[in-house]
Design a protein around this motif. Sequence first.
Motif, PDB file in Angstrom:
ATOM      1  N   HIS A  61      49.835  32.533  36.472  1.00  0.00           N
ATOM      2  CA  HIS A  61      49.098  33.574  37.553  1.00  0.00           C
ATOM      3  C   HIS A  61      48.301  34.636  37.089  1.00  0.00           C
ATOM      4  O   HIS A  61      48.484  35.001  36.095  1.00  0.00           O
ATOM      5  CB  HIS A  61      50.498  34.160  38.396  1.00  0.00           C
ATOM      6  CG  HIS A  61      51.511  33.101  38.833  1.00  0.00           C
ATOM      7  ND1 HIS A  61      51.275  32.132  39.825  1.00  0.00           N
ATOM      8  CD2 HIS A  61      52.580  32.473  38.262  1.00  0.00           C
ATOM      9  CE1 HIS A  61      51.941  31.445  40.329  1.00  0.00           C
ATOM     10  NE2 HIS A  61      52.819  31.634  39.313  1.00  0.00           N
ATOM     11  N   TYR A  62      47.360  34.957  37.947  1.00  0.00           N
ATOM     12  CA  TYR A  62      46.798  36.076  37.921  1.00  0.00           C
ATOM     13  C   TYR A  62      47.491  37.309  38.334  1.00  0.00           C
ATOM     14  O   TYR A  62      48.236  37.396  38.982  1.00  0.00           O
ATOM     15  CB  TYR A  62      45.194  35.920  38.748  1.00  0.00           C
ATOM     16  CG  TYR A  62      44.312  34.814  37.914  1.00  0.00           C
ATOM     17  CD1 TYR A  62      43.529  35.045  37.023  1.00  0.00           C
ATOM     18  CD2 TYR A  62      44.240  33.760  38.656  1.00  0.00           C
ATOM     19  CE1 TYR A  62      42.779  34.057  36.252  1.00  0.00           C
ATOM     20  CE2 TYR A  62      43.398  32.709  38.121  1.00  0.00           C
ATOM     21  CZ  TYR A  62      42.791  32.793  37.036  1.00  0.00           C
ATOM     22  OH  TYR A  62      41.941  31.804  36.556  1.00  0.00           O
ATOM     23  N   ASP A  68      45.173  39.965  45.660  1.00  0.00           N
ATOM     24  CA  ASP A  68      45.099  40.579  46.562  1.00  0.00           C
ATOM     25  C   ASP A  68      43.677  40.862  47.226  1.00  0.00           C
ATOM     26  O   ASP A  68      43.240  40.833  48.318  1.00  0.00           O
ATOM     27  CB  ASP A  68      45.923  41.840  46.770  1.00  0.00           C
ATOM     28  CG  ASP A  68      47.418  41.663  46.894  1.00  0.00           C
ATOM     29  OD1 ASP A  68      47.824  40.649  46.987  1.00  0.00           O
ATOM     30  OD2 ASP A  68      47.976  42.583  46.344  1.00  0.00           O
ATOM     31  N   PHE A  69      42.790  41.587  46.034  1.00  0.00           N
ATOM     32  CA  PHE A  69      41.491  41.850  46.403  1.00  0.00           C
ATOM     33  C   PHE A  69      40.873  40.627  46.681  1.00  0.00           C
ATOM     34  O   PHE A  69      39.859  40.721  47.669  1.00  0.00           O
ATOM     35  CB  PHE A  69      40.777  42.408  45.067  1.00  0.00           C
ATOM     36  CG  PHE A  69      39.536  42.769  45.272  1.00  0.00           C
ATOM     37  CD1 PHE A  69      39.125  44.257  45.852  1.00  0.00           C
ATOM     38  CD2 PHE A  69      38.313  42.033  45.079  1.00  0.00           C
ATOM     39  CE1 PHE A  69      37.895  44.653  46.113  1.00  0.00           C
ATOM     40  CE2 PHE A  69      36.892  42.144  45.264  1.00  0.00           C
ATOM     41  CZ  PHE A  69      36.779  43.802  45.760  1.00  0.00           C
ATOM     42  N   LEU A 106      43.360  27.761  38.618  1.00  0.00           N
ATOM     43  CA  LEU A 106      42.186  28.066  39.426  1.00  0.00           C
ATOM     44  C   LEU A 106      42.032  27.592  40.948  1.00  0.00           C
ATOM     45  O   LEU A 106      41.721  28.318  41.928  1.00  0.00           O
ATOM     46  CB  LEU A 106      40.995  27.933  38.697  1.00  0.00           C
ATOM     47  CG  LEU A 106      39.509  28.368  39.379  1.00  0.00           C
ATOM     48  CD1 LEU A 106      39.468  29.942  39.459  1.00  0.00           C
ATOM     49  CD2 LEU A 106      38.373  27.868  38.548  1.00  0.00           C
ATOM     50  N   SER A 107      42.382  26.480  40.938  1.00  0.00           N
ATOM     51  CA  SER A 107      42.478  25.782  42.396  1.00  0.00           C
ATOM     52  C   SER A 107      43.571  26.328  42.982  1.00  0.00           C
ATOM     53  O   SER A 107      43.282  26.744  44.269  1.00  0.00           O
ATOM     54  CB  SER A 107      42.587  24.222  42.148  1.00  0.00           C
ATOM     55  OG  SER A 107      42.872  23.623  43.382  1.00  0.00           O
ATOM     56  N   ASP A 108      44.712  26.296  42.670  1.00  0.00           N
ATOM     57  CA  ASP A 108      45.495  27.086  43.467  1.00  0.00           C
ATOM     58  C   ASP A 108      45.356  28.663  43.823  1.00  0.00           C
ATOM     59  O   ASP A 108      45.539  29.018  44.954  1.00  0.00           O
ATOM     60  CB  ASP A 108      46.816  27.163  42.530  1.00  0.00           C
ATOM     61  CG  ASP A 108      47.845  25.765  42.274  1.00  0.00           C
ATOM     62  OD1 ASP A 108      47.344  24.713  42.968  1.00  0.00           O
ATOM     63  OD2 ASP A 108      48.671  25.912  41.473  1.00  0.00           O
ATOM     64  N   PHE A 109      44.759  29.235  42.800  1.00  0.00           N
ATOM     65  CA  PHE A 109      44.077  30.782  43.228  1.00  0.00           C
ATOM     66  C   PHE A 109      43.022  30.504  44.433  1.00  0.00           C
ATOM     67  O   PHE A 109      43.108  31.451  45.214  1.00  0.00           O
ATOM     68  CB  PHE A 109      43.525  31.387  42.097  1.00  0.00           C
ATOM     69  CG  PHE A 109      42.939  32.515  42.087  1.00  0.00           C
ATOM     70  CD1 PHE A 109      43.461  33.703  42.402  1.00  0.00           C
ATOM     71  CD2 PHE A 109      41.460  32.652  42.292  1.00  0.00           C
ATOM     72  CE1 PHE A 109      42.979  35.176  42.336  1.00  0.00           C
ATOM     73  CE2 PHE A 109      40.729  33.846  42.549  1.00  0.00           C
ATOM     74  CZ  PHE A 109      41.638  35.032  42.461  1.00  0.00           C
ATOM     75  N   ALA A 112      44.645  29.929  47.602  1.00  0.00           N
ATOM     76  CA  ALA A 112      45.496  30.836  48.207  1.00  0.00           C
ATOM     77  C   ALA A 112      44.788  32.164  48.729  1.00  0.00           C
ATOM     78  O   ALA A 112      45.065  32.545  49.624  1.00  0.00           O
ATOM     79  CB  ALA A 112      46.670  31.537  47.042  1.00  0.00           C
ATOM     80  N   THR A 113      43.568  32.330  48.271  1.00  0.00           N
ATOM     81  CA  THR A 113      42.749  33.436  48.333  1.00  0.00           C
ATOM     82  C   THR A 113      41.826  33.296  49.351  1.00  0.00           C
ATOM     83  O   THR A 113      41.298  33.948  50.077  1.00  0.00           O
ATOM     84  CB  THR A 113      42.296  34.200  47.389  1.00  0.00           C
ATOM     85  OG1 THR A 113      41.239  33.112  46.586  1.00  0.00           O
ATOM     86  CG2 THR A 113      43.374  34.590  46.365  1.00  0.00           C
TER      87      THR A 113
END
Length: 178
Positions: A61-62, A68-69, A106-109, A112-113
């Motif tokens: 995870h990042y 959040d940003f 990265l794909s999950d990120f 999600a964002t």
Amino acid sequence: MKLFIGYATTEGQTRKIARHVADRLVDMGHSVELGPLGDLGPLDLTRFDGAILAGSLHIGHYQKALSDFADKQAVKLNDMPTLMISVSLAAAGHDAEEWRSLEGILSDFTEATGWTPGQVAQVAGAYTPSRYDVFRRFAMRRIITIKDPTADMDWDKEYTDWPALDATLSEWLAGPKA
């Protein structure tokens, strides 16, 4: 160009990378605003011609500040040139499974964002036992033993490929190829 560079860091290597990128951009004649994503107040991204966000991976995870940003600014980020600098020790190796894992994270990120970076740079980080607690030191030793069997487990070692990072930055500045 006026560029925003935001970063999230755990042990400091991502901050070092973000500062390097900022210095390089300023040397190239660009205007840069650099800041830690966790400490930013309200930020109007429309003031910028592009954005670079940097964060490091820890246990898949990042940092929350980066997520959040990106989540809050996804619409504006998707409307401008962006570069995401993803820092990890996995990027130091050539293991195909680890690279697939980086792509999956990265794909999950992005899912999600809601932000899809215009370009992504997978950048090797650093092994910094001087900054780890006992538990992290143990876990990181196991990782480094596999990645770099010749590494001295008691000393910090930087894996970041600075010339490759500079080349990626130049490529990003040149824009998409037609």
